[in-house]
Enzyme design. Sequence first.
Site, PDB file in Angstrom:
ATOM      1  N   THR A 182      -6.014   2.604  -4.854  1.00 59.36           N
ATOM      2  CA  THR A 182      -5.724   1.353  -4.955  1.00 59.36           C
ATOM      3  C   THR A 182      -6.907   0.357  -6.047  1.00 59.36           C
ATOM      4  OG1 THR A 182      -5.240   1.456  -2.324  1.00 59.36           O
ATOM      5  CG2 THR A 182      -5.959  -0.867  -3.320  1.00 59.36           C
ATOM      6  N   GLU A 211       0.908  -1.528   0.259  1.00 64.05           N
ATOM      7  CA  GLU A 211      -0.591  -0.021  -0.638  1.00 64.05           C
ATOM      8  C   GLU A 211       1.069   1.206  -0.331  1.00 64.05           C
ATOM      9  OE1 GLU A 211      -2.640   3.286  -0.233  1.00 64.05           O
ATOM     10  OE2 GLU A 211      -3.239   0.014  -0.366  1.00 64.05           O
ATOM     11  N   ASP A 253       1.201   0.016  -5.076  1.00 67.36           N
ATOM     12  CA  ASP A 253      -0.238   0.132  -5.663  1.00 67.36           C
ATOM     13  C   ASP A 253      -0.123   1.641  -6.868  1.00 67.36           C
ATOM     14  OD1 ASP A 253      -0.737   1.280  -3.714  1.00 67.36           O
ATOM     15  OD2 ASP A 253      -2.227   0.977  -3.550  1.00 67.36           O
ATOM     16  N   HIS A 254       0.387   2.619  -5.479  1.00 60.46           N
ATOM     17  CA  HIS A 254       0.269   3.614  -5.748  1.00 60.46           C
ATOM     18  C   HIS A 254       1.243   4.804  -5.362  1.00 60.46           C
ATOM     19  CE1 HIS A 254      -2.216   5.406  -2.663  1.00 60.46           C
ATOM     20  NE2 HIS A 254      -2.669   3.519  -2.945  1.00 60.46           N
TER      21      HIS A 254
END
Length: 740
Positions: free
Chosen positions: A304, A260, A480-481
């Site tokens: 996400t 995450e 994810d980002h």
Amino acid sequence: MHFKKIHQFLNTRWGYFTLLTFLFWLKTILVYFIDFHLGVKGLYQYFVLLINPIATTLLLLGIALYIKRGVPAYIFMTLIYIANTALLMFNVIYYREFTDFMTMNVILGYSTVSEGLSTSSFALLKPQDLIIVSDLILIAIGFITKFLKVDPNPIPKKQAVAMTSFSLFMLLFNIVLGEIDRPQLLTRTFDREYLVKYLGLDTFTVYDAIKTAKNNHARNSAESSDLNKILKFNQENYAQPNSKMFGVAKNKNVIIIHLESFEQFLINFKLNDKEVTPFLNSLYNGKEFYSFDNFFNQVGQGKTSDAENMLETGTFGLPQGSLFSALGSDNTFEGAPAILNQTEGYTTGVFHGNNGSFWNRDNVYKNLGYQYFFDSSYFNTNSNNLTEYGMKDKLMFHDSIKYLEHMQQPFYVKYITLSNHFPFVIDQKNKSFDAANTDDSSVNNYFVTAHYLDQALQEFFDYLKKSGLYDNSLIILYGDHYGISDTRNLKLAPLLGKSASTWDSFDDAQMQRVPLMIHIPGDNNGGVQHQYGGEIDFLPTLLHLLGINSEKYIQFGTDLFSPEHNQVVAFRNDNFVTPKYTVIGNTIYENSTGKIITHPSKTVKEEINKARKHVTEQLSLSDSLNNKNLLRYYVPEGFKPVDPSNYDYHNGYAKLLEQENKLGTHSDSLWSLNHDKTTIDKYNSDAPELQTTDKNESNVSSANSSAKKYLKQLNQESIMSKLDSEQESESSLSSSSSSN
């Protein structure tokens, strides 16, 4: 004397109308300058910005002018004012997290993310937000004290019509001013910040609503022939697999670990001479993982969920909102879970310590073909075990074992971590890394939660090795980002050895790198890979490693290991990067220097134009596929469309035990291969909660109790007896696993 006249005017309908118009204009302008970063330059743009809230405010409040009776007119005008204030407030909160504005898809899909977002929303509030709501309190006090009174005299219809006409004229005038400074503002859309800067928040929202309705109409009128361009693009851009890598992980388990908000710069980064992620660094720098240093996140507003969508389906998220939230309940997918289950007999599941409804996962996963979804309902959600968005990572990994060890192999599972999520808060007893020292707490704590995640991963990997899963599993870790948004990068810059004063859009683009690390069992020839790629390239890469040719599936990326891999990486806003250049709007940066190419050569122009054409086509065709739900018309040979009604995520643990019992000696679960014994004794964790609020014995007892209720309905007495023996086994091992 002047005050008395003003007071008298305020107690007329026109006075109250003027008061609300002025107050909303004022707080909107204050929000523009305090919270939004609209890139306003020059007197002309400042003038447009100052007038853009006026037209829509007059237009909306002006509706109440047509109501003749006093009290209903005032109530209606006030309700419109409150609704507009709420829209402004929600956009402020949303902008702080996403550096973007709420689109209609976001608004319509809000309920699917609200359950998991509430705590973070409070963290995003700031003292200056009182500017947005304090006037509502003052207005209420004004009426209670009778400083403000309802004017019973109606507004003449001609005056009401005149105000509506003037409002529409102002709106048209505003649009013309915007078009003068930014031609084709509405037809090309450009960027949502442009629309808000030139036209205002209300106009943007209405424009977006019209555009959304238009997209919905296109979806309803879609035909199978719309697939032709997409199929042609897929055929022309398909990359043949690397013969040396194709099938190297055939029939191996697949474990995907979703890191995450984890950015690439954290790898090998030291803060105050201490490695932030020493364990991940050891994997990244070793030969047992293929690690990519030019792998980019390509998410949009869905963040996400967009990352998950790209990895699972090989298609992009939407240009506005979250595909999972807006379309995920109804769309047809041809995702990795269904492909692997149908072609190779994989058992598929997800472990996630948040609500199943977050990002609409409990519906989307069924359409993807996931058989099991272990959300927060399967874990001990004592408040001490939770962080902002759900289970702490160490606990989620540890507590998942009682489910993972009963899954039939080969399995395809995804772990979604949570602890390294904005606002990056972890309790004191789990802190073992010093925060940074900037004036932004989220930047400071980012390193603390990233270190905690690193520790959680080390504990999980130790278990994988001791249990034997490491040597029999294709393991993928990916970020994810971004974790630090563009608006906060200026605070981060000095820690990276850069100056905030010279930080620009090129630097923001480079910060979109996220880790991708792939462990192939038995392969010690890994190392750092330098080819450019993005999340859209993951699925064809995965399928080829597993010996499944991706050619017949509609996917918009290419195999990262293929010699034919296309290294143009599209961002969701139409910007893109290549190994040589970064293109932001019409500005071309040279990657090697970070400088703007002001006079590109003919060769450079041709290369950029070719890449831009590919990006535009890639994104637009993906949008067409998803918005029109075109996969309902396309069924690859050997693929069976997923029926979501076949999946029910209740009683997942009991169903695993039922399947295990049914297979008997043919069961390939880790539990069965371990002579019907748990492997939790191989899991060592220093999580303090395992000694207090997350004791393994009580967790297993609770899970078994729930399973028994379900199995009793099926008259599965033998499985119930097995549960009792399992609980005894777990009980004897729980103290050692939690204390080591």
